[in-house]
Design a protein around this motif. Structure first.
Motif, PDB file in Angstrom:
ATOM      1  N   GLU A  85      21.987  17.205  49.857  1.00 47.34           N
ATOM      2  CA  GLU A  85      23.703  17.733  50.070  1.00 47.34           C
ATOM      3  C   GLU A  85      25.128  16.777  50.004  1.00 47.34           C
ATOM      4  O   GLU A  85      26.360  16.508  49.559  1.00 47.34           O
ATOM      5  CB  GLU A  85      24.420  18.420  51.597  1.00 47.34           C
ATOM      6  N   LYS A  86      24.705  15.899  50.763  1.00 45.75           N
ATOM      7  CA  LYS A  86      26.215  14.760  50.720  1.00 45.75           C
ATOM      8  C   LYS A  86      26.031  13.947  49.302  1.00 45.75           C
ATOM      9  O   LYS A  86      27.231  13.471  48.825  1.00 45.75           O
ATOM     10  CB  LYS A  86      25.681  13.892  51.919  1.00 45.75           C
ATOM     11  N   GLY A  87      24.714  14.070  48.633  1.00 45.76           N
ATOM     12  CA  GLY A  87      25.132  12.978  47.528  1.00 45.76           C
ATOM     13  C   GLY A  87      26.092  14.022  46.393  1.00 45.76           C
ATOM     14  O   GLY A  87      27.140  14.002  45.418  1.00 45.76           O
ATOM     15  N   LEU A  88      25.400  15.993  46.465  1.00 38.74           N
ATOM     16  CA  LEU A  88      25.962  16.913  46.198  1.00 38.74           C
ATOM     17  C   LEU A  88      27.482  16.925  45.893  1.00 38.74           C
ATOM     18  O   LEU A  88      27.882  17.291  45.075  1.00 38.74           O
ATOM     19  CB  LEU A  88      25.190  18.127  46.227  1.00 38.74           C
ATOM     20  N   ASP A  89      28.202  16.368  47.282  1.00 44.05           N
ATOM     21  CA  ASP A  89      29.437  16.505  47.517  1.00 44.05           C
ATOM     22  C   ASP A  89      30.472  15.782  46.818  1.00 44.05           C
ATOM     23  O   ASP A  89      31.125  15.928  46.613  1.00 44.05           O
ATOM     24  CB  ASP A  89      29.846  15.882  48.882  1.00 44.05           C
ATOM     25  N   LEU A  90      30.062  15.253  45.536  1.00 45.84           N
ATOM     26  CA  LEU A  90      30.822  13.720  45.259  1.00 45.84           C
ATOM     27  C   LEU A  90      30.573  14.264  43.760  1.00 45.84           C
ATOM     28  O   LEU A  90      31.503  13.527  42.740  1.00 45.84           O
ATOM     29  CB  LEU A  90      29.482  12.544  44.939  1.00 45.84           C
ATOM     30  N   GLN A  91      30.459  15.890  43.799  1.00 48.56           N
ATOM     31  CA  GLN A  91      30.897  16.405  42.298  1.00 48.56           C
ATOM     32  C   GLN A  91      31.217  16.005  41.891  1.00 48.56           C
ATOM     33  O   GLN A  91      31.892  16.182  40.405  1.00 48.56           O
ATOM     34  CB  GLN A  91      29.850  17.854  41.869  1.00 48.56           C
ATOM     35  N   PRO A  92      32.598  16.443  41.947  1.00 51.23           N
ATOM     36  CA  PRO A  92      34.265  17.110  42.256  1.00 51.23           C
ATOM     37  C   PRO A  92      34.668  15.437  41.223  1.00 51.23           C
ATOM     38  O   PRO A  92      35.528  14.997  40.684  1.00 51.23           O
ATOM     39  CB  PRO A  92      34.757  17.244  43.398  1.00 51.23           C
ATOM     40  N   ARG A 124      38.047  22.749  35.625  1.00 52.13           N
ATOM     41  CA  ARG A 124      39.827  21.805  35.605  1.00 52.13           C
ATOM     42  C   ARG A 124      39.686  21.814  37.040  1.00 52.13           C
ATOM     43  O   ARG A 124      39.400  21.728  38.234  1.00 52.13           O
ATOM     44  CB  ARG A 124      40.735  23.041  35.545  1.00 52.13           C
ATOM     45  N   GLN A 125      40.231  20.122  37.752  1.00 52.26           N
ATOM     46  CA  GLN A 125      40.176  19.747  38.791  1.00 52.26           C
ATOM     47  C   GLN A 125      41.614  19.693  38.950  1.00 52.26           C
ATOM     48  O   GLN A 125      42.783  20.101  38.822  1.00 52.26           O
ATOM     49  CB  GLN A 125      40.013  18.438  38.931  1.00 52.26           C
ATOM     50  N   LEU A 126      41.667  21.423  40.392  1.00 52.46           N
ATOM     51  CA  LEU A 126      43.117  20.669  41.741  1.00 52.46           C
ATOM     52  C   LEU A 126      42.773  20.736  42.327  1.00 52.46           C
ATOM     53  O   LEU A 126      41.646  20.308  43.635  1.00 52.46           O
ATOM     54  CB  LEU A 126      43.646  22.321  40.979  1.00 52.46           C
ATOM     55  N   SER A 127      44.277  20.207  43.076  1.00 50.85           N
ATOM     56  CA  SER A 127      44.467  20.148  44.435  1.00 50.85           C
ATOM     57  C   SER A 127      44.776  21.550  45.243  1.00 50.85           C
ATOM     58  O   SER A 127      46.127  22.269  45.012  1.00 50.85           O
ATOM     59  CB  SER A 127      45.032  18.680  44.389  1.00 50.85           C
ATOM     60  N   CYS A 129      46.427  23.593  48.044  1.00 48.78           N
ATOM     61  CA  CYS A 129      47.522  23.349  50.255  1.00 48.78           C
ATOM     62  C   CYS A 129      46.007  24.926  50.838  1.00 48.78           C
ATOM     63  O   CYS A 129      45.996  25.939  49.738  1.00 48.78           O
ATOM     64  CB  CYS A 129      48.029  23.555  49.822  1.00 48.78           C
ATOM     65  N   GLU A 130      45.509  24.113  51.793  1.00 45.78           N
ATOM     66  CA  GLU A 130      44.295  24.981  52.775  1.00 45.78           C
ATOM     67  C   GLU A 130      45.078  25.808  52.979  1.00 45.78           C
ATOM     68  O   GLU A 130      44.204  27.634  53.230  1.00 45.78           O
ATOM     69  CB  GLU A 130      43.471  24.437  53.693  1.00 45.78           C
ATOM     70  N   ASP A 131      46.405  26.082  53.166  1.00 45.60           N
ATOM     71  CA  ASP A 131      47.194  27.170  54.054  1.00 45.60           C
ATOM     72  C   ASP A 131      47.544  28.153  53.100  1.00 45.60           C
ATOM     73  O   ASP A 131      47.189  29.240  53.600  1.00 45.60           O
ATOM     74  CB  ASP A 131      48.285  26.615  54.830  1.00 45.60           C
ATOM     75  N   CYS A 132      48.704  28.150  52.079  1.00 46.74           N
ATOM     76  CA  CYS A 132      49.164  28.709  51.445  1.00 46.74           C
ATOM     77  C   CYS A 132      48.498  28.447  49.682  1.00 46.74           C
ATOM     78  O   CYS A 132      48.950  30.020  48.829  1.00 46.74           O
ATOM     79  CB  CYS A 132      50.463  28.448  50.970  1.00 46.74           C
ATOM     80  N   GLY A 133      47.536  27.837  49.483  1.00 48.04           N
ATOM     81  CA  GLY A 133      47.262  28.342  48.139  1.00 48.04           C
ATOM     82  C   GLY A 133      47.634  27.303  47.047  1.00 48.04           C
ATOM     83  O   GLY A 133      46.454  27.589  45.888  1.00 48.04           O
ATOM     84  N   ALA A 134      48.940  27.532  46.654  1.00 45.57           N
ATOM     85  CA  ALA A 134      49.758  26.522  46.591  1.00 45.57           C
ATOM     86  C   ALA A 134      48.356  25.397  45.613  1.00 45.57           C
ATOM     87  O   ALA A 134      48.067  24.431  46.184  1.00 45.57           O
ATOM     88  CB  ALA A 134      50.797  26.138  46.760  1.00 45.57           C
ATOM     89  N   GLU A 135      48.764  25.750  44.262  1.00 45.38           N
ATOM     90  CA  GLU A 135      48.466  23.917  43.257  1.00 45.38           C
ATOM     91  C   GLU A 135      49.295  22.511  43.184  1.00 45.38           C
ATOM     92  O   GLU A 135      50.140  23.141  42.934  1.00 45.38           O
ATOM     93  CB  GLU A 135      48.143  24.229  41.731  1.00 45.38           C
ATOM     94  N   LEU A 136      48.948  22.082  43.790  1.00 45.19           N
ATOM     95  CA  LEU A 136      49.891  20.811  43.563  1.00 45.19           C
ATOM     96  C   LEU A 136      49.695  19.453  43.155  1.00 45.19           C
ATOM     97  O   LEU A 136      48.755  19.228  41.726  1.00 45.19           O
ATOM     98  CB  LEU A 136      49.823  20.256  45.443  1.00 45.19           C
ATOM     99  N   THR A 137      50.853  19.371  42.271  1.00 44.97           N
ATOM    100  CA  THR A 137      51.001  18.038  41.279  1.00 44.97           C
ATOM    101  C   THR A 137      51.035  16.496  42.731  1.00 44.97           C
ATOM    102  O   THR A 137      51.222  16.891  44.233  1.00 44.97           O
ATOM    103  CB  THR A 137      52.198  17.859  40.920  1.00 44.97           C
ATOM    104  N   ALA A 138      50.753  16.039  42.619  1.00 43.58           N
ATOM    105  CA  ALA A 138      50.429  14.063  42.738  1.00 43.58           C
ATOM    106  C   ALA A 138      51.891  13.828  43.401  1.00 43.58           C
ATOM    107  O   ALA A 138      51.616  13.548  44.997  1.00 43.58           O
ATOM    108  CB  ALA A 138      50.486  13.186  42.340  1.00 43.58           C
ATOM    109  N   ASP A 139      53.016  14.373  42.778  1.00 41.61           N
ATOM    110  CA  ASP A 139      54.317  14.208  43.446  1.00 41.61           C
ATOM    111  C   ASP A 139      54.958  15.192  44.616  1.00 41.61           C
ATOM    112  O   ASP A 139      55.208  15.131  45.022  1.00 41.61           O
ATOM    113  CB  ASP A 139      55.330  14.303  42.404  1.00 41.61           C
TER     114      ASP A 139
END
Length: 152
Positions: A85-92, A124-127, A129-139
């Motif tokens: 499971e620890k190794g599979l967590d590197l998939q993203p 598609r890779q996204l960041s 937010c755990e709280d509001c669900g917003a998709e975030l950019t690096a800035d």
């Protein structure tokens, strides 16, 4: 030459590099994750990595808990390497590196595509937010001390 450890760094990224930051490491994990490689000979044939280097990386992955070994056909001398499971967590991480490489290091276009098995859509890779669900950019990402911060 850089060492394998970053003792002066209190950083999870640096600690991750201690485990998977060597030249062949992510390629071995990629082949285990996406090409179904489990045997030493499959990794060596697919990657062309020297046997001593491959052996060292696989041993380190087992020690770090990224892979486990399982005997093949009841023979103790022959075994396969299975991602944990620890190794599979590197998939993203592997997918994110590939997406970056497709954009910035693949002049003829992506050599492989990661697709959703269910519908065929591209990943598609996204960041998010755990709280509001917003998709975030690096800035839009703030950095603050966490509970593992060392204070003096």
């Amino acid at each position: 030459m850089l060492g394998r450890t970053y003792e002066r760094e209190n950083c999870s990224a640096a600690r991750t590099l201690e485990v998977v930051g060597e030249r062949w490491s992510l390629l071995i994990l990629r082949d285990a994750m996406f090409a179904g490689s489990t045997r030493f000979t499959e990794f060596q044939r697919g990657l062309g990595v020297a046997p001593n280097i491959l052996s060292s990386r696989l041993e380190r992955f087992v020690e770090a808990g990224l892979m486990s070994t399982r005997p093949i056909g009841g023979e103790q001398a022959t075994h396969e390497y299975i991602l944990t499971e620890k190794g599979l967590d590197l998939q993203p991480v592997l997918v994110a590196l590939t997406v970056w490489g497709d954009r910035w290091a693949a002049p003829q276009g992506p050599p492989i595509l990661y697709r959703h098995e269910g519908c065929g859509g591209a990943l598609r890779q996204l960041s998010i937010c755990e709280d509001c669900g917003a998709e975030l950019t690096a800035d839009q990402v703030a950095v603050e001390p966490g509970p593992g911060t060392l204070t003096t």
